[in-house]
Design an enzyme around this catalytic site. Structure first.
Site, short mmCIF file in Angstrom:
data_model
loop_
_atom_site.label_atom_id
_atom_site.label_comp_id
_atom_site.label_asym_id
_atom_site.label_seq_id
_atom_site.Cartn_x
_atom_site.Cartn_y
_atom_site.Cartn_z
N GLU A 1 0.71 -1.13 -0.07
CA GLU A 1 -0.16 -0.09 -0.04
C GLU A 1 0.84 1.19 0.08
O GLU A 1 0.55 2.46 -0.61
CB GLU A 1 -1.00 -0.04 1.22
CG GLU A 1 -1.79 -1.22 1.09
CD GLU A 1 -2.94 -1.27 2.06
OE1 GLU A 1 -2.20 -1.52 3.35
OE2 GLU A 1 -4.22 -1.30 2.15
N GLU B 1 -3.70 -9.83 3.67
CA GLU B 1 -4.64 -9.32 4.73
C GLU B 1 -5.77 -10.11 5.11
O GLU B 1 -6.07 -10.67 5.98
CB GLU B 1 -5.27 -8.06 4.63
CG GLU B 1 -4.24 -6.95 4.83
CD GLU B 1 -3.34 -6.38 3.69
OE1 GLU B 1 -3.31 -7.29 2.74
OE2 GLU B 1 -2.76 -5.38 3.65
C1 3H9 Z 1 -1.02 -5.40 6.76
O1 3H9 Z 1 -0.01 -5.03 6.49
C2 3H9 Z 1 -2.36 -4.65 6.81
C3 3H9 Z 1 -2.46 -3.49 6.00
O2 3H9 Z 1 -3.40 -3.24 5.07
C4 3H9 Z 1 -2.87 -2.27 7.15
C5 3H9 Z 1 -2.88 -1.16 6.81
C6 3H9 Z 1 -3.69 -0.19 7.99
N1 3H9 Z 1 3.45 -8.55 12.60
O3 3H9 Z 1 8.04 -15.40 10.06
P1 3H9 Z 1 9.45 -15.08 10.80
C7 3H9 Z 1 7.46 -11.57 13.45
S1 3H9 Z 1 -1.12 -6.91 7.69
C8 3H9 Z 1 4.13 -9.05 13.79
O4 3H9 Z 1 9.74 -16.17 11.74
P2 3H9 Z 1 10.49 -15.53 8.22
C9 3H9 Z 1 7.40 -13.11 13.79
O5 3H9 Z 1 6.43 -13.23 14.60
C10 3H9 Z 1 0.39 -7.54 7.66
N2 3H9 Z 1 5.30 -9.92 13.85
O6 3H9 Z 1 10.22 -14.91 9.69
C11 3H9 Z 1 8.74 -13.32 14.01
O7 3H9 Z 1 8.94 -12.73 15.35
P3 3H9 Z 1 9.97 -13.39 16.50
C12 3H9 Z 1 0.77 -7.94 6.11
C13 3H9 Z 1 5.60 -10.18 12.84
O8 3H9 Z 1 11.48 -14.83 7.53
C14 3H9 Z 1 9.71 -12.43 13.20
O9 3H9 Z 1 8.95 -11.28 12.78
N3 3H9 Z 1 2.06 -8.73 6.36
C15 3H9 Z 1 5.11 -9.92 11.48
O10 3H9 Z 1 10.13 -16.93 8.02
C16 3H9 Z 1 10.35 -13.09 12.03
O11 3H9 Z 1 9.25 -13.53 11.29
C17 3H9 Z 1 2.12 -10.15 6.54
O12 3H9 Z 1 1.00 -10.76 6.65
C18 3H9 Z 1 3.93 -9.37 11.26
N4 3H9 Z 1 3.36 -8.99 10.33
O13 3H9 Z 1 9.10 -14.66 7.44
C19 3H9 Z 1 3.35 -10.51 6.66
N5 3H9 Z 1 5.66 -10.63 10.63
O14 3H9 Z 1 11.18 -13.94 16.11
C20 3H9 Z 1 3.53 -11.68 7.75
C21 3H9 Z 1 6.93 -11.30 11.25
O15 3H9 Z 1 9.89 -12.66 17.59
N6 3H9 Z 1 4.77 -12.32 7.83
N7 3H9 Z 1 6.82 -11.27 12.41
O16 3H9 Z 1 9.06 -14.78 16.76
C22 3H9 Z 1 5.27 -13.21 7.21
O17 3H9 Z 1 4.80 -13.75 6.10
C23 3H9 Z 1 6.54 -13.49 7.49
O18 3H9 Z 1 6.87 -13.25 8.93
C24 3H9 Z 1 7.65 -12.96 6.78
C25 3H9 Z 1 9.16 -13.23 7.27
C26 3H9 Z 1 7.71 -13.54 5.30
C27 3H9 Z 1 7.58 -11.60 6.75
#
Ligand code: 3H9
Length: 690
Positions: free
Chosen positions: A104, A124
């Site tokens: 976004e 999302e």
């Molecule tokens: C959004 O953006 C809504 C908008 O439209 C809003 C607008 C207003 N939040 O997975 P990993 C943490 S919705 C909080 O192990 P990887 C995760 O818990 C969001 N924490 O690493 C971990 O913490 P810890 C859209 C998060 O390399 C650490 O980061 N975004 C989030 O295997 C490492 O993560 C998504 O849906 C988060 N969003 O994968 C992306 N993401 O080490 C969601 C990660 O303390 N995330 N953490 O346990 C993912 O798909 C994967 O985490 C990512 C990295 C691919 C980024």
């Protein structure tokens, strides 16, 4: 340490986002980005702006921990609006992940240049929400309504090239040229180019309808998916400012919904489960995987390993079984051979000689579920491969400690329990025996991740985690039938809760004979006090083995795919009730759900108490990934934890009363004291996320 910095290069302000590890959009990043934009707005020596990343990923989306409370200012729409209000063109230099709020932000820029590592997506909907900072408004204006519905409802990540062909990405350049190209592009831009002002490409009504149908189907028509699709369709008919306001209101409503809260729980539960698999020891490098046993399970596992790029040697001593597997796995006969499917990266070689497994780096035993057969095979393998090669046994129920006890090097053995069908079901239990070493556990954890599966750490115990809890579900379903519910009542109640199919319909699909054979094997060891429902045995004795014989719990006249109530089965059920002097009574769907959920809860408490599962949320992951329990309910334990204490106590009491011997841990539920183990796990799954 600042996470946003600005450098001026030849009159172009380069804003760099550098928030470890993945440039997640939290309040610090937003505040500093807004400050950078405001600072640039008063600079007189700058004619363009580039928004770049100092990390592998451009911006991986919002920090979802913030979604449990009021989101701190400045919120993302404010930051994006400030960027759009700048009189200077802003170009996004995209690399790595560009997800959610990150995409976004990119849509708020006037152009997007990407390198080939870029993956763009709006995930999302998987979190029970919808894009809340312009995704539903601006994406369709650039790529068209049909493509936007597809991208938003599938949550899939698209490549830079696909983004380019859709009109989302302006230019794809080699990674080493990303910044210079973005600067040059920004310098050459004549002015602003708001995505919100673009006239969307015209899509045919058919292509839009097809995208809607696919999206609703994939997204199981959950309320947030329905709303997201609606917003994409209606947003292009409104001015962007109005559409953005509507989108934001919908986002705010959804983010505090139970579904979104449960899905955030599932997100962190999945991360905790992945961590729970890790050990400090290094994983062995794997290139060649041996699979022993070319039956249904072995060949499915072979296919999964091949798709992940491994060189597979598939062994079976039975030429007929091997020939069948080879035919089914021939690239043109397999799913990978279909047009549009992922390209096959690995290979499969079949062999009748176990010695051909000698050069493999890891061997998965997928032979028949029989203690002696497995012991013989693993004993033989020990004589063939070096002592460091990991041996993984795919078993659903066998005592892996006993199998390990027969090995010279038991430390290299662990269980690797794939769920049927292995090429579709994402769940794999990685089971440590009492002797498995950390290297073996690490190697298997890495393998499971590479296969794209959801791995769960388990220890040895009857049915490990998934089958154990599922057994409690099935047992309670049969108790309910014996007491008066019909199989279709029970199945309908669980489908109404959100499961795709009921337990009796599943039994009919997989065949009643598998469980029957197991019951017969275990009959000698069965506790005579345990409540035993004979209905399934009678069905099997009469040759009604489910769908394949045209009759099981349901009848399948003339090869029907969906079963209908069976008069014969109803008679067998009546006779079973009469034999135990049970006066049948009716059950509401709510009662059925409550009894089944509470039985699963008691089983879960026992699985935790015995150390078979590491944490309660792992069980929710197992039941959602492996048994299709609805994720939006947060898994069975989280769902139960959300019910009232009265519901819980009544349900636990009823589940316990239905068979005290089966549900030993519920003691003393009948006296209305919540058992400690159950109370502890309920507290764990309902703890706040942040
Ligand atoms: C959004 O953006 C809504 C908008 O439209 C809003 C607008 C207003 N939040 O997975 P990993 C943490 S919705 C909080 O192990 P990887 C995760 O818990 C969001 N924490 O690493 C971990 O913490 P810890 C859209 C998060 O390399 C650490 O980061 N975004 C989030 O295997 C490492 O993560 C998504 O849906 C988060 N969003 O994968 C992306 N993401 O080490 C969601 C990660 O303390 N995330 N953490 O346990 C993912 O798909 C994967 O985490 C990512 C990295 C691919 C980024």
């Amino acid at each position: 340490m600042a996470v946003v910095s600005t450098n001026i290069t030849s009159g172009v302000a380069v804003i760099t986002l550098d928030s470890p590890p993945v440039n997640m959009g939290n309040s610090t990043l937003r505040r500093e980005l807004l400050a950078a934009i405001q600072a640039i707005s008063v600079m007189t020596d700058v004619h363009a702006v580039v928004l770049a990343s100092g990390r592998t990923d451009f911006y991986s989306g919002s920090d979802i921990k913030e979604f449990d409370r009021a989101i701190e200012e400045p919120q993302l729409p404010t930051v994006i609006a400030a960027m759009e209000a700048l009189s200077l063109p802003v170009v996004a230099a995209l690399t790595g992940l560009v997800l959610g709020g990150g995409l976004e932000v990119a849509l708020g820029c006037d152009a997007r240049i990407a390198d080939p590592t870029t993956r763009l997506g709006l995930p999302e909907v998987t979190l029970g929400i919808l894009p809340g900072a312009g995704g539903t408004v601006k994406l369709p204006r650039l790529v068209g309504v049909a493509a936007a519905i597809d991208i938003i409802s599938s949550a899939r990540r698209i490549t830079a090239e696909e983004g380019h062909s859709l009109g989302l990405v302006d230019k794809v350049v080699p990674a080493e040229e990303l910044l210079t190209s973005a600067i040059a592009f920004a310098s050459a831009m004549a002015g602003k180019r708001h995505a919100g002002d673009v006239t969307p490409p015209v899509d045919s009504a058919d292509s839009i309808q097809s995208a809607i149908d696919k999206g609703m189907n994939r997204g199981k028509a959950r309320p947030n998916v329905v709303r997201a699709i609606e917003l994409v369709q209606t947003g292009v008919l409104l001015d962007a400012a109005t559409a953005l306001k509507i989108e934001r209101t919908a986002f705010e409503e959804l983010r505090s919904s139970d579904e979104a809260t449960n899905l955030r729980y599932m997100f962190f539960a999945a991360r905790a489960a992945a961590k729970g698999l890790k050990t400090a020891a290094p994983a062995a490098p794997l290139t060649r995987i041996g699979i022993a046993g070319a039956g249904t399970m072995g060949s499915s596992i072979a296919r999964v390993c091949r798709s992940a790029g491994y060189l597979v040697t598939l062994f079976d001593s039975n030429p007929d079984v091997l020939a069948r597997a080879a035919a089914a796995l021939a690239p043109d006969a397999s799913i990978e051979g279909n047009a549009g499917a992922k390209p096959v990266k690995g290979s499969i070689t079949t062999t009748l000689d176990a010695h051909d497994l000698a050069s493999t780096d890891l061997i998965i035993d997928a032979v028949f579920e029989d203690m002696q057969v497995k012991k013989d095979l693993l004993g033989l393998l020990e004589t063939i491969v070096p002592s460091t090669v990991v041996l993984a046994s795919n078993t659903s129920y066998l005592d892996l400690n006993e199998i390990a006890g027969g090995l010279t090097h038991p430390e290299r053995l662990a269980g690797l329990h794939f769920f049927n069908p292995a090429d579709k079901n994402p769940l794999v239990e990685v089971i440590r025996t009492d002797t498995t070493n950390d290297e073996t556990a690490s190697t298997l954890a890495t393998l499971v991740a590479k296969l794209g599966k959801t791995g769960i750490a388990s220890r040895v115990g009857e049915g490990f985690i998934g089958n154990r809890i599922y057994t409690d579900y099935r047992a309670q379903a049969e108790f309910l039938v014996e007491e008066g519910a019909s199989p279709q009542d029970v199945d309908a109640a669980m489908v109404a809760l959100g499961l795709p199919i009921g337990v009796f319909a599943v039994s009919d699909m997989s065949g009643l004979d598998i469980a029957w054979a197991r019951r017969k094997r275990l009959s000698a060891a069965r506790n005579p006090l345990e409540r035993y429902v004979t209905i399934a045995d009678t069905l099997c004795e009469q040759g009604h083995l489910g769908k394949k014989t045209g009759e099981g719990w349901y009848a399948y006249p003339e090869g029907a795919t969906r079963g209908i109530p069976s008069a014969n089965t109803a008679t067998i059920i009546d006779e079973a009730r009469a034999a135990k002097h049970i006066t049948p009574r009716t059950f509401t769907a709510a009662e059925i759900q409550q009894r089944i959920l509470c039985s699963m809860l008691i089983g879960a408490a026992e699985v935790l108490a015995n150390g078979v599962a590491q944490r309660a949320s792992d069980i929710d992951i197992v039941m959602t990934a492996g048994f299709a329990f609805p994720k939006w309910l947060g898994g069975p334990l989280r769902y139960a934890a959300a019910q009232s204490p009265v519901w819980l106590l009544a349900g636990l009491g009823a589940a316990y009363d239905s068979c005290p011997q089966t549900f030993a841990l519920a003691l003393p539920a009948t006296t209305c004291v919540m058992p400690e183990a159950v109370a502890a796990l309920l507290a764990e799954v309902s703890a706040p996320l942040a």
